[in-house]
Structure formats: C-alpha cells, structure tokens
Write an enzyme that holds these catalytic residues in place. Structure first.
Site: not given
Length: 245
Positions: A157-158, A153-155
């Site tokens: 978003s980035k 999820a973090y990757a």
C-alpha cells in the site's frame, strides 16, 4: 498577520503519533493547521489545545480520508476559516501485519482504502486547491526497502503511495508546488509499538547506526523542511530512518 498571509496546512491523521508531531511542528513554524482525524475526537481536540496554548492557530476536523465528499468539505472549511491551503500532509494510515498466507482480505481492503485511496483522494483535492509555493507531503514507510515478514500488504500500500508523488509533481508543472514522500523507519508511536514485545522493540531500535527508535519529532522535522524551505526537493521519497537502509 491576517489569515490570508499565514501559510495554512492540512494534516490528515493529525491527532496522534507522527501526524500529531507534524501538526505541532508546522504550527510552531507559523502555519495555521487543520488537524484531520477519523475517530478520536478527544485526541484531536487535545492536539488543537496544545497548538493554541503555544500561540498557534488550529482547528480539528473529522473526516474519512477515503470519502471524496468529506475531504472536499475539509478543504472548503479550511479555505473559509484560514483563507486558503498551502501545505497538505497525508499522515493517516492503517497497518495490519500478517503473512501473505494468513492475511484476512478484509484487512487488505481496509489498508487499501485508507492508505492508497485515502492518499489519492486527499492529493486530488490538494492538486486542485494548493496555492502557488505550496507543498504536498505523503507518508510512506522504510519497509518498502527492508521487506520484513508480515509487512507485504502494508508495504504494498505504501509502495503505491510512493508511486503517486513523482507523477503528481510532473502534473503540477508550472505551479510551484512540490510533491514528496517521507518514509519513516521504526518510530515510537502507538501504531508501531502495538503488539510488539520489549525484545522486538529493542532489536528494531538496534537496526540503525543511531541505535534508537525514531521519535515522531524526527519525522516532523523532515516534513517541516519539505513543507517550507525545501523547494528544490520535488518528486522524491526521503527515507527518515537513522541510516537503517
């Protein structure tokens, strides 16, 4: 030097970690700095006090980066106080690590709101207001390449953050404004170290040929280059990770 002659930077997430190091470095480079923060007034005031004690100019402004009205007000205040905006650095971010199967969708929405919408909202104001010769720098992450478990999820978003830069760079054709992203590897910040045991930290530190974690100042140095002399780098993502990937 009057306020209208000094370069002026807005740094979101500027009170802690990489953002704080960026704020200090840009101030040391001679820029007036607006330290934008979400919650911790004490940390933000401390960042401003450090800059002021070193002979720089800074102010702290509280704002939710995903709130377009709050962000517009930040730009208004900075323009009134310092005379304009030349550099915008998007360092505000949320990182919540869980596997795809286990992630609470409320956490996905929280990351989306800050990391994607927040970056877009700030970039939108920057696109309207940054002066000729200026720079926009968004913060991404090297895990978009490394793809470790729990980072989906973090990757994601980035990855969206990285997609904005090349498009915006083309949209600003003719205005002499660069748009780039910096993608740090593991960096010794509270955001990164939170919840990791010593063995995990040592393993991550050993994944690059430099055999250490990055320091916030390492990332700030790259941002300083893009915010100042690096005028021929545009529409790019620079991976600042000691050679990890």
């Amino acid at each position: 030097m009057g306020s209208s002659e000094r370069r002026v930077a807005i740094v979101t997430g500027g009170s802690r970690g990489i953002g704080r190091a960026v704020s200090a470095r840009l101030a040391a480079d001679g820029q007036a700095v607006a330290v934008v923060y979400a919650h911790n007034t004490g940390e933000a005031e401390g960042a401003v006090a450090d800059i002021t004690a070193a002979g720089g100019r800074a102010l702290a402004l509280r704002a939710d980066v995903a709130d377009e009205d709050a962000v517009a007000e930040v730009f208004d205040l900075v323009e009134r106080e310092f005379g304009g905006v030349d550099v915008v650095v998007n360092s505000a971010g949320v990182m919540i690590l869980k596997s795809v199967a286990e992630l609470d969708l409320a956490d996905l929405d929280r990351m989306h709101r800050t990391n994607i919408r927040g970056t877009f909202v700030v970039d939108q104001q920057a696109a309207r207001r940054v002066r000729s010769g200026g720079a926009i720098v968004n913060l991404s992450t090297s895990v978009t390449r490394l793809s470790p478990p729990t980072y989906a999820a973090y990757a994601a978003s980035k990855g969206a953050v990285e997609a904005i830069g090349p498009v915006l760079a083309k949209e600003l054709r003719g205005r002499d404004i660069t748009v780039n992203a910096v993608a740090p590897g593991p960096t010794a910040t509270d955001l990164f170290l939170d919840g990791k045991d010593e063995e995990t930290v040592e393993r991550l530190a050993g994944m690059n040929p430099m055999e250490r974690l990055g320091r916030p100042e390492d990332i700030a140095e790259v941002v300083s280059f893009l915010a100042g002399p690096g005028r021929w780098v545009n529409g790019q993502t620079l991976y600042a990770n000691g050679g990890m990937a």
